[in-house]
Design an enzyme around this catalytic site. Structure first.
Site, PDB file in Angstrom:
ATOM      1  CG  HIS A 193      -2.085  -0.982   0.930  1.00 32.37           C
ATOM      2  ND1 HIS A 193      -2.062  -2.269   1.382  1.00 32.37           N
ATOM      3  CD2 HIS A 193      -3.210  -0.853   0.196  1.00 32.37           C
ATOM      4  CE1 HIS A 193      -3.146  -2.892   0.964  1.00 32.37           C
ATOM      5  NE2 HIS A 193      -3.859  -2.061   0.244  1.00 32.37           N
ATOM      6  CD  GLU A 437      -9.952  -7.861  -2.583  1.00 30.30           C
ATOM      7  OE1 GLU A 437      -8.893  -7.314  -2.870  1.00 30.30           O
ATOM      8  OE2 GLU A 437     -10.782  -7.369  -1.791  1.00 30.30           O
ATOM      9  CG  ASP A 461      -5.621  -8.568  -1.480  1.00 31.93           C
ATOM     10  OD1 ASP A 461      -4.595  -8.905  -0.861  1.00 31.93           O
ATOM     11  OD2 ASP A 461      -6.276  -7.555  -1.205  1.00 31.93           O
ATOM     12  CB  CYS A 508      -9.807  -1.732  -9.057  1.00 32.00           C
ATOM     13  SG  CYS A 508     -10.266  -2.881  -7.759  1.00 32.00           S
TER      14      CYS A 508
HETATM   15  C1  PEP Z   1      -6.505  -5.550  -4.876  1.00 31.99           C
HETATM   16  O1  PEP Z   1      -6.403  -6.399  -3.992  1.00 31.99           O
HETATM   17  O2  PEP Z   1      -6.160  -5.738  -6.061  1.00 31.99           O
HETATM   18  C2  PEP Z   1      -7.034  -4.215  -4.561  1.00 31.99           C
HETATM   19  C3  PEP Z   1      -7.252  -3.340  -5.508  1.00 31.99           C
HETATM   20  O3  PEP Z   1      -7.269  -3.925  -3.236  1.00 31.99           O
HETATM   21  P1  PEP Z   1      -6.110  -3.482  -2.221  1.00 31.99           P
HETATM   22  O4  PEP Z   1      -4.872  -3.241  -3.056  1.00 31.99           O
HETATM   23  O5  PEP Z   1      -6.573  -2.250  -1.517  1.00 31.99           O
HETATM   24  O6  PEP Z   1      -6.014  -4.650  -1.316  1.00 31.99           O
HETATM   25 MG    MG Z   2      -7.355  -6.093  -2.086  1.00 31.29          MG
END
Ligand code: PEP
Ligand code: MG
Length: 592
Positions: A193, A437, A461, A508
């Protein structure tokens, strides 16, 4: 003069930074609520008082330094902070909490700081006050924890590069308001993140540098090349000058590129329109998103609302105001609010006040929300109310099967009932989507598609869980392979399931930001991609250079390949050379 050092890591956010290093010893500590025995309570109060005395000493030194340099504004900040140390609300409140609840000074201080900062409401100087209280809080915590080296990001009066073993997501988010032009961390993978936020803020970053923070000293000149994943410490004067020039050229080139790109439609050469949206974590990123040509927000990571205030939780009003602001800024384009995805690497301890051996597989995201329906309903009421002000959709993270989706929908219905009882208006037709995910969700996508309004594939994920690789562990990042046939098959199945049920399926995860993956995703049938805003122009270039027909042909060939290596070789030899500016991708610059 220090010796020149060269490091390679993982380029997490493109661009070049040249500045003085500020080495942070460690990320902000995770605090725990520790009960204190009755007999030791006065000792705990004394410990807090001693920390206050030491903090006062530090602040007086800083104030004197700034006064000497005639820095009145900065001087008055320290003045205000010193007053806070006298102020009974923070200090007496903390002492009362230690005594009243029989808990440790760190936790009592944290609780009182949050009580104070959330009581400010909308006064003019709110931000300044909150910043100051939090700075005092951080300084006191450092002293309490026996860390002498407090780093106050607001002290910088020149461009700096932050070097740290690791930075927490919320620390990275804080960097936005400071004179921080780059960062380099020992730990972290490309899709941690922290890396995602750096990218969204447009701050060049290199992560996974192993021992950098131990080999560099604050004040050393450092070059961060986030495009190449390189860090140079104490460069020769000529090398430094060359990189300063490159930085300027990069920034100028970027601005021009954005202006041109924004105006162009995201459509393939044979006329297929693709929706390109932004992933954002903070409302402030909306402007960056629109500047990069985003058609709305495909993923708003709402947990950052929490991370900036933890351990206090956002109120319904806070949720409502933030989402309303997003909807209004987004105009005619949709905004997808993902409900809290707390847990995993995102400050689990502060919410549940207990430890987990393996938090990424534990009480996170929708699991946490279903366990704490009070928190969940508060957020859902905020989303529902904001949905009157624009095209807002809600999306649930980490759904692993139909039961969770049904239960989450039921909580949404409860939130609707609560609003109806209060006579509070909301849009009745809120679209409810889910993230795909978790491998089990991908496997039952056909069943989920009957009860969800849309899908968004979260590859960060999905790859982590399918291939069993911790996405923030740089030592296994070589195994993080979006082009693994297992991942491609999952995506194909999900997109087809959505298509049969007549619902949209977008993506995403970070994979959507990779121009080389674009023909594969389009060929598999995907029409909506959401990514960090910075990547939109490059992905748009890729979309505009392709035909759907070619993409489908390539996917036909790719799906017949058996290993990740074979697919990667195919992409390198057949896709990358066809992409615009492939030899030197648009966000990449060559060093001297
Ligand atoms: C993902 O897991 O691809 C996602 C977009 O969510 P995050 O990166 O916030 O876990
Ligand atoms: Mg995620």
């Amino acid at each position: 003069m220090s010796e020149r050092l060269y490091f390679t890591g993982i380029g997490a956010s493109a661009g070049i930074a040249v500045g003085k290093a500020v080495v942070l010893e460690a990320a902000r500590p995770t605090l725990f609520r520790v009960p204190v025995a009755r007999k030791d309570i006065e000792k705990e109060v004394e410990r807090f008082r001693a920390a206050r005395t030491e903090t006062r000493r530090q602040l007086e030194t800083l104030r004197a330094r700034f006064e000497e340099e005639h820095r009145e504004t900065a001087g008055s900040i320290f003045e205000a902070q010193l007053l806070m140390l006298e102020d009974s609300a923070l200090i007496k409140g903390t002492e009362e909490t230690i005594r009243g609840e029989g808990i440790n000074a760190e936790w009592a201080l944290r609780m009182n700081t949050h009580r104070l900062t959330s009581s400010f409401g909308d006064v003019d100087d709110r931000e300044k006050w909150v910043d100051n209280i939090e700075d005092v809080h951080d300084r006191l915590q450092q002293v309490l924890l026996g860390r002498s080296d407090h780093h106050d990001l607001s002290e910088f009066d020149e461009d700096v590069v932050i070097v740290s073993p690791r930075l927490s997501p919320s620390e990275t988010a804080l960097l936005k308001t400071r004179r921080v032009i780059g960062f380099a961390t020992d730990k972290g993978g490309r899709t941690s993140h922290t890396a995602i936020i750096a990218k969204a803020l447009g701050i060049p970053a290199v992560v996974g540098l192993h021992a950098l923070s131990r080999k560099i000293r604050s004040g050393d000149i450092v070059i961060v090349d986030g495009s190449k994943g390189e860090v140079i410490v104490s460069p020769a004067a000529a090398e430094q000058a060359a990189y300063v020039k490159l930085r300027r050229a990069y920034l100028e080139g970027e601005e021009k590129r954005l202006r041109i790109s924004r105006e162009l439609p995201a459509v393939t050469r044979d006329g297929c329109e693709i929706l390109l949206q932004a992933n954002i974590e903070l409302p402030e990123q909306m402007e960056v998103a629109l500047r990069h040509g985003a058609q709305g927000v495909g993923l708003y990571r709402s947990e950052f609302l929490f991370l900036n205030r933890s351990p206090a939780l956002p109120t319904e009003e806070e949720h409502y105001h933030v989402y309303r602001e997003l909807a209004e800024k987004s105009g005619r384009y949709p905004t997808v609010i993902r409900t809290l995805d707390l847990g995993g690497e995102k400050y689990f301890h502060e919410v549940l006040d207990r430890d987990e051996n393996n938090p990424v597989m534990g009480m996170r995201a929708i699991r946490f929300c279903l366990a704490r329906k009070d928190i969940f309903r508060t957020q859902l009421r905020g989303i529902l109310r904001a949905s009157r002000h624009g095209a807002i959709h809600v999306m649930f993270p980490l759904i692993s099967g139909l039961e969770e989706l049904r239960e989450a929908r039921q909580v949404l219905d409860e939130a609707r009932d609560e609003l109806r009882k209060r006579g509070e208006p909301f849009a009745e037709d809120l679209k409810v989507g889910i993230m795909i995910e978790v491998p089990s969700a991908a496997a039952v996508a056909d069943l989920l598609a009957r009860e969800a309004d849309f899908f968004s594939i979260g590859t960060n994920d999905l790859i982590q869980y399918t291939l069993a690789i911790d996405r923030s562990n740089e030592s296994v990042s070589y195994l993080y392979r979006p082009l693994h046939p297992a991942i491609l098959r999952s995506i194909r199945f999900v997109v087809e399931a959505a298509k049969s049920a007549g619902i949209p399926a977008g993506m995403c995860g970070e994979m959507a930001a990779d121009p080389a993956a674009v023909p594969i995703l389009l060929g598999l049938g995907m029409r909506q991609l959401s990514m960090d805003a910075i990547s939109i122009p490059t992905v748009k270039d890729a979309v505009r250079s392709l035909t759907l027909e070619d993409s489908r042909t390539m996917v036909g060939e790719i799906m017949a390949l058996a290993t990740a290596v074979e697919v990667e070789e195919y992409v390198q030899s057949r896709i990358e050379p066809r992409l615009p500016g492939s030899a030197v991708p648009a966000t990449r610059v060559e060093g001297p």
